[in-house]
Design a protein around this motif. Sequence first.
Motif, mmCIF file in Angstrom:
data_model
loop_
_atom_site.group_PDB
_atom_site.id
_atom_site.type_symbol
_atom_site.label_atom_id
_atom_site.label_comp_id
_atom_site.label_asym_id
_atom_site.label_seq_id
_atom_site.Cartn_x
_atom_site.Cartn_y
_atom_site.Cartn_z
ATOM 1 N N PHE A 1 0.779 -1.233 0.000
ATOM 2 C CA PHE A 1 0.000 0.000 0.000
ATOM 3 C C PHE A 1 0.817 1.293 0.000
ATOM 4 O O PHE A 1 0.239 2.365 -0.173
ATOM 5 C CB PHE A 1 -0.931 0.021 1.230
ATOM 6 N N ALA A 2 2.147 1.218 0.197
ATOM 7 C CA ALA A 2 2.902 2.456 0.385
ATOM 8 C C ALA A 2 3.057 3.258 -0.899
ATOM 9 O O ALA A 2 3.098 4.489 -0.865
ATOM 10 C CB ALA A 2 4.279 2.141 0.976
ATOM 11 N N SER A 3 3.164 2.596 -2.046
ATOM 12 C CA SER A 3 3.471 3.315 -3.285
ATOM 13 C C SER A 3 2.407 4.338 -3.644
ATOM 14 O O SER A 3 2.714 5.403 -4.176
ATOM 15 C CB SER A 3 3.644 2.307 -4.437
ATOM 16 N N GLU A 4 1.132 4.050 -3.341
ATOM 17 C CA GLU A 4 0.061 4.996 -3.672
ATOM 18 C C GLU A 4 -0.059 6.093 -2.637
ATOM 19 O O GLU A 4 -0.643 7.148 -2.914
ATOM 20 C CB GLU A 4 -1.273 4.251 -3.790
ATOM 21 N N ALA A 5 0.474 5.893 -1.426
ATOM 22 C CA ALA A 5 0.341 6.891 -0.371
ATOM 23 C C ALA A 5 1.427 7.957 -0.436
ATOM 24 O O ALA A 5 1.223 9.081 0.019
ATOM 25 C CB ALA A 5 0.362 6.209 0.999
ATOM 26 N N LEU A 6 2.603 7.625 -1.003
ATOM 27 C CA LEU A 6 3.744 8.534 -0.977
ATOM 28 C C LEU A 6 3.685 9.525 -2.133
ATOM 29 O O LEU A 6 3.337 9.168 -3.265
ATOM 30 C CB LEU A 6 5.043 7.739 -1.036
#
Length: 883
Positions: free
Chosen positions: A66-71
Motif C-alpha cells: 500500500f505504500a506506493s500509492e500513499a507517498l
Amino acid sequence: MSTTSSRLHLKDWKQLLTDIRKSITNGTIDKLFENEDFVFDLLKLMYEDAVDTAAKTEYLATLEQFASEALSASSVDQAASTLLNIFQRYRSRDDYVNVCVQLLITVTTLTVSSEAISRDVCVSVVDALWGVAASVNDVASRRLRGCACQCLYQLEEFVPGVLWKWKDSVLQAAREDRTDVCQDYVCLLAKILHHMTQAGTEQDSTEQNVKLQRLNSDPPILSQELLPPVSFIMDVCAILTPAGLWNIVLSLVATLRKAPQISPSIFKPLMLHHMATLDPTVLHIIVYLQMEYSTETLSESEENKLLSRLVIGVNHAALSPAHRLLLLQWIKGYSKKRDQKMTAVSPHIKDKLFSKFFPSVFDSLDIHAEKLSILNHCLAGKKDCCGELLSSLQYLQKLVQLTGEVKATLAFFKSLFRFYQLQNNEQITQAILKITLDVIAKFPHLIPLVMDFLQCIKESIPERSVYMDILSSLHTHVLEASPETVLQQYEYYLQVFKTSAKEKDINQEETLKCLHRVVKCVVCLDQCSWYFGSDVLAVCRNILLHHSTDSIFSVLGEMLFDMFHHYNDTDVRDRARFYYALLTGASDKKIQDVLSAMMQGEAVTEHNFTTLLPGTLSEPVKTELIETDHSLFVWRRLTLQPRISVRGIVQDSTDKLTHTDFLTNYFKRLESLEVEIEVKYSLKMNADSEFEVIHAVSIHVEACEKYQPVKDIHIACMEKNDERQVSVILKPSVPKPGCFNISVMFASETKTHLTVLPQLCLSFPDLLIPFPWQQLNMMEDDFISESFTSLWDYFTCDDRQPSESIQSIKILQCPLKSIQTVLSPYCVNGDVLEHRYAIFLPGRHHLLLKVMERADEEKLVVMIATDYWPVLPHVNSYLESVQ
C-alpha cells in the motif's frame, strides 16, 4: 490509532499490528495510508530492536502492498533510501534474515510501482541488490542472494535493459556458483539476453523507463556474442528445477526468435534428457519445444517416442485423472498445431497407437470422453469403423440406461456428437435415434441434454436430416404419453414441444390437443402452478410465431379460452387472454411482429407498447423505508376475550337435541361455530418521540403456525398525546400457544418509518373457553350433564372415536377448593364424589375433566378426555400450576 497523522510510540506497536490486520480484513486499510506520515512512522519502528522481527516483517509486507500509492513524489525517494539504510543495518545479523528478505522485496516493489522515483535512487537500489547477489558461493547468504536475484529479475522484467551493465557479471556468477542460487543467476541471465535481443524493437516513452533503462552506455549484444551464454545455460539446464526451467526456456525461445543463426537443436539434449519423465511440468516443456520447432529438434523416431510416452501416461492407472486428462489435451493440441486441421492426428498415433485409446475400467468419465474423441479421429475413413466406435460406447450407454446420471449422459452425447460429425453413416444415425428414444422413455429428466445435443447437430451440420428425424420421433413419443405422465414431468416433456413448435414441418394440431388435455387435468386436480402455465404459454407463443393460424385456430383458441377462464393464476390468465386476443383479432403477420418484439427484451417491448397503453411503463421510484431498532410506541395489553359466533341458523330452544342421535346433531351444530380470540391493546407514542403527528399508521401482525393470517390494522392519523385502543383478532385452527411479531409502519412528512412492537403472546390458559352451551342451544342442566357423559364416552370408549382422541389421568396434591376456584367457569353439574368440567378449545376441540377426591390420601384424581391429544403437555403444565 484514532487518526493516520498521530505519532506512534514504541509501546503501541502491538496494538498497531492488530489495527492493521483488522483494517485489511475490513477493507479500510486505505484510510490508514491517507497521510504519508503513517509510512514514515512504520519505517521508524524498523529501527527499534524492541519490536519483534515477525512484526517488522508484517509491517514491511503492508508497506509493500500500500505504500506506493500513499507517498508523494518528494517522499518516495526518501522512503526507498530509508529502506536501503535499514537493510544495511540488519544485513549482517543472522536473526534478521526474514526481515532483510522482506526489505529487498519491499524496496523493489516501491521502485517498479512508483513513477515518481528518481534515477539516482533507482541506481542505488540496483547497486544494492547486485551487491547482495554478487557474494557468489556464500552459503550463509543463500536466501538473501536468491531473493536479490529474483528482485533483479523483476526489475529487468518491468524495464527491459536495466541490467545490461551487469550481463557479464551475472554470467560469471552463474559459472562460479555451486549452490542452489545458481538457478536464480541463470534465470536472470536468460532474461537479460532476451531483452538485449529485443533492443530497438519496442519503444516505451514512460518517464520511469526513461530514468531506468540502459543505466550504462553499452550497445545491445551482437548476434555472435549470444552463442556462448546460451550454450552455458543449456549445459546447466539439466540440474534446474521445473519451475525455473520453464522461465529459462521461455526466455531462450524468445531470444532465438531474434537470433536465427542459433539452431533450435540446442534444446535437443534437454528434451532427450527428460524424455522418460512423467512430471507434468517437465513433460509440458518438451511438448512445447517440439510444437514450437517441429522437425528442427527431434527426429521422426524421437518424436514418435515422445508421443508414445504421452500415450503411456494417458493409460497409467497410478496417475491422477487430472494428470491423465492433461496429457490427453496435449496430444490433441499437439496434433492440431502440427497439421492445423480439426480432424488431424499424428500419423504415428493413428497407425500404431490408436488401440491404446479404447476406454478402460480405470478411466473417469472425462478421460473416457476424450479418449473416444481421439479414437474417432484415428478410425476416420477406415472400413467398419462405425461398428468399432459404437462398441466402444457400450460402457457409457449402459451407464446411462441403468442410472440416468447427468454427467454420464453428458459424456455419452458429447461422444455421439463427435462421431456424427466425422462419420456420415446411416448406422450411426439409426443408433443415435434408438438410443435417444430409450433414454427419454426411462429418464425424462435427461430431455434437456437431448435437446442440447439436437441443437448442436442443427447448428454444426444443418444439411443432414437426422435432426428432424430425431425431433419428430421425440415429439411423437411425448404425444403418446398420458396426461398424468406428462404432468408429472412437464418441465422436461414440454421442452420437446417448445423445440418442435419452431419447426414448420411438424404438425402442431396434435400438440395443442395433448396440451389441452393436460391443462384440463391440471385444473381438475387444482394444481395450477405458475411454472406449468408459463411453459404451456411458451409452447403457444412458439406456435404463433412459426405457424399459420388457419389449421390451429379452433384447438388453440379453445385451450387459451379455458386457461384465462379457469386457470388459478392471475399472471397466466392475463397472458392467455392476451394470446387469445391476438389469435382472434390480428393477422398472422401482426401476431409474429408483436411476439417477436416481446422476445427481444423489455426495452423493445416498452417501445412497442407505449403507443398502445396509456401512461408510461417506467418503474416508479420506491419510497425509502427508514427502520428503527427500538420501539417508538407504548404497547400495552388491556383485555383478552374469546368470542364464539354462529354461522347460519341453529335450531332454537323448541327443538332440543334428542338423546338417540345426539352425536350426529351435536357435531352438525358444532360446524356452525366460529372461534376467535380478541386481544385489546393500547397504542401510544413515547413521551420522548420526535414526531408530533404521524399519518397512515399500519400495524402488521405476522402470522404464526396454526393461526389464520391477521388483517393489518390501520389508523389514519395520530398525534403525540393520542392513545388509541386496537383490537387484534386471532383465529387459531388448533389449541396451540404462540407468539406473534408485530411491526408498525407510518408516514411522517415525506418519509416512511418502520418500527417494532413487543410480541403478542398467547399462553395455554388464554385458549381455555367456557363451553358454548348457549350458542349450541343446550341450556338445560339435565341435558348438559347427559351431553357431557355422551362426549366423554365418545372420546374414550366409542369405536367411532376420533383419531386424535385420548384419555389420561393426573394425580394432584392440592385442596379440592383450589381446583374448584380455578375451573369454576367450566363447571358442569355432577355429584358429590365426581366434579365435572367441560372446556372448549379453539378449532372446535374439547377438553373434559373429572375431578375426584381421595380423602384417605389427601390427593385429587383428575381424569382427562380430549379429542386433540397434542394438548396434553399443556394440560399437565396448567394443572401443575394450579397445584
